[in-house]
Design an enzyme around this catalytic site. Structure first.
Site, mmCIF file in Angstrom:
data_model
loop_
_atom_site.group_PDB
_atom_site.id
_atom_site.type_symbol
_atom_site.label_atom_id
_atom_site.label_comp_id
_atom_site.label_asym_id
_atom_site.label_seq_id
_atom_site.Cartn_x
_atom_site.Cartn_y
_atom_site.Cartn_z
ATOM 1 N N HIS A 19 0.823 -1.222 0.000
ATOM 2 C CA HIS A 19 0.000 0.000 0.000
ATOM 3 C C HIS A 19 0.855 1.270 0.000
ATOM 4 O O HIS A 19 0.349 2.341 -0.288
ATOM 5 C CB HIS A 19 -0.898 0.001 1.237
ATOM 6 C CG HIS A 19 -2.360 0.123 0.951
ATOM 7 N ND1 HIS A 19 -2.910 0.119 -0.312
ATOM 8 C CD2 HIS A 19 -3.406 0.257 1.806
ATOM 9 C CE1 HIS A 19 -4.235 0.244 -0.217
ATOM 10 N NE2 HIS A 19 -4.552 0.320 1.049
ATOM 11 N N ASN A 66 -7.407 5.511 3.632
ATOM 12 C CA ASN A 66 -8.832 5.685 3.359
ATOM 13 C C ASN A 66 -9.322 7.123 3.485
ATOM 14 O O ASN A 66 -10.438 7.430 3.068
ATOM 15 C CB ASN A 66 -9.661 4.779 4.266
ATOM 16 C CG ASN A 66 -9.400 3.311 3.994
ATOM 17 O OD1 ASN A 66 -8.655 2.956 3.082
ATOM 18 N ND2 ASN A 66 -10.015 2.452 4.779
ATOM 19 N N ASP A 91 -0.718 2.219 -5.399
ATOM 20 C CA ASP A 91 -0.660 0.787 -5.666
ATOM 21 C C ASP A 91 -1.910 0.320 -6.405
ATOM 22 O O ASP A 91 -2.993 0.854 -6.207
ATOM 23 C CB ASP A 91 -0.530 0.023 -4.346
ATOM 24 C CG ASP A 91 -1.695 0.279 -3.401
ATOM 25 O OD1 ASP A 91 -2.464 -0.660 -3.126
ATOM 26 O OD2 ASP A 91 -1.841 1.424 -2.920
ATOM 27 N N ASN A 112 -9.552 2.416 -1.979
ATOM 28 C CA ASN A 112 -10.166 3.330 -1.014
ATOM 29 C C ASN A 112 -9.502 4.702 -0.963
ATOM 30 O O ASN A 112 -10.172 5.706 -0.715
ATOM 31 C CB ASN A 112 -10.198 2.705 0.377
ATOM 32 C CG ASN A 112 -11.218 1.589 0.459
ATOM 33 O OD1 ASN A 112 -12.217 1.583 -0.256
ATOM 34 N ND2 ASN A 112 -10.964 0.621 1.313
#
Length: 191
Positions: A19, A66, A91, A112
Site C-alpha cells: 500500500h 482511506n 498501488d 479506497n
C-alpha cells in the site's frame, strides 16, 4: 505548480508494504530533485521544490489511506490547484508486480484512497500513476498491508523508478507523453 501525491499509510509498521509504494516514489523524487519532504502541513508531509522548470509540491498524506482525499482537498484549496495539476501515485492490485499504468482520469477501481480523493475533489479527472503490486492470493487487507518478497523487491525497484520517470514526464511535457513512453512498462521488459 504541480502537486505530486504519493499514497500510503504513516508509521513504521507500514513502511515498504504494498500500500505504500506511492510514498516510495515520493522518496525517489525527493532524492532525485533534492526536495526535503519534512514539513507537516495540510494533514501531510510536504516538500516544495522544482522538477525541471516547474514548481512542485511533493505530498505524503498522513491521514491513512482511506482518508487521503481530506489532505489533498486541503492542499488543493490552499494552493488553488486545478485537477490536471494533481498527480496521484498509488498501488494497483490489478497489475502484476513490475507493471505501471498511467491514466488521465478514471474510476477508483475499488481503491479506497482514490475513492476518498474522488469524493473530496468531486471529480475523477486527475492524472495518476498506478504501480502494480499483484493480486491477493488470500485476504485483500493482509495483501496490501503485507511486504514484498525478496524477488518482488528487485522488480519493484525498477517499476518505482519508472513511476518516478513517468511523473517527471507528466510535469515537463504532459500525461499523454508519459502514457506513450511508459504505459505497459514491465520491470525492464519490452512493452
Amino acid at each position: 505548480m504541480y502537486v505530486v501525491v504519493g499514497l500510503g499509510n504513516p508509521g513504521k509498521q507500514y513502511e515498504n508494504t504494498r500500500h505504500n509504494v506511492g510514498f516510495n516514489v515520493i522518496d525517489i523524487l525527493a532524492k532525485e530533485y533534492d526536495i526535503s519532504v519534512t514539513k507537516i502541513k495540510h494533514k501531510a508531509l510536504i516538500g516544495e521544490g522544482r522538477i525541471g522548470s516547474e514548481k512542485v509540491l511533493l505530498v505524503k498524506p498522513q491521514t491513512y489511506m482511506n482518508l487521503s482525499g481530506e489532505s489533498i482537498r486541503e492542499v488543493v484549496n490552499f494552493y488553488k490547484i486545478s485537477n490536471e495539476e494533481i498527480i496521484v501515485i498509488y498501488d494497483d492490485i490489478s497489475l502484476e508486480v513490475g507493471r505501471i499504468r498511467i491514466r488521465e482520469k478514471g474510476s477508483h477501481g475499488g481503491h479506497n484512497g482514490i475513492k476518498s480523493i474522488i469524493a473530496n475533489l468531486g471529480t475523477d479527472v486527475f492524472p495518476r500513476v498506478k504501480i502494480g503490486v499483484g493480486a491477493p492470493k488470500g485476504n485483500l487487507v493482509s495483501h496490501v498491508l503485507g511486504k514484498f518478497s525478496d524477488e518482488e523487491v528487485e522488480i519493484l525497484r525498477e517499476s518505482i523508478k519508472a513511476s518516478s520517470d513517468a511523473t517527471s514526464i507528466i510535469i515537463s511535457n504532459n500525461t499523454k507523453e508519459a502514457m506513450n513512453k511508459l504505459n505497459g512498462f514491465n520491470a525492464g521488459k519490452e512493452k
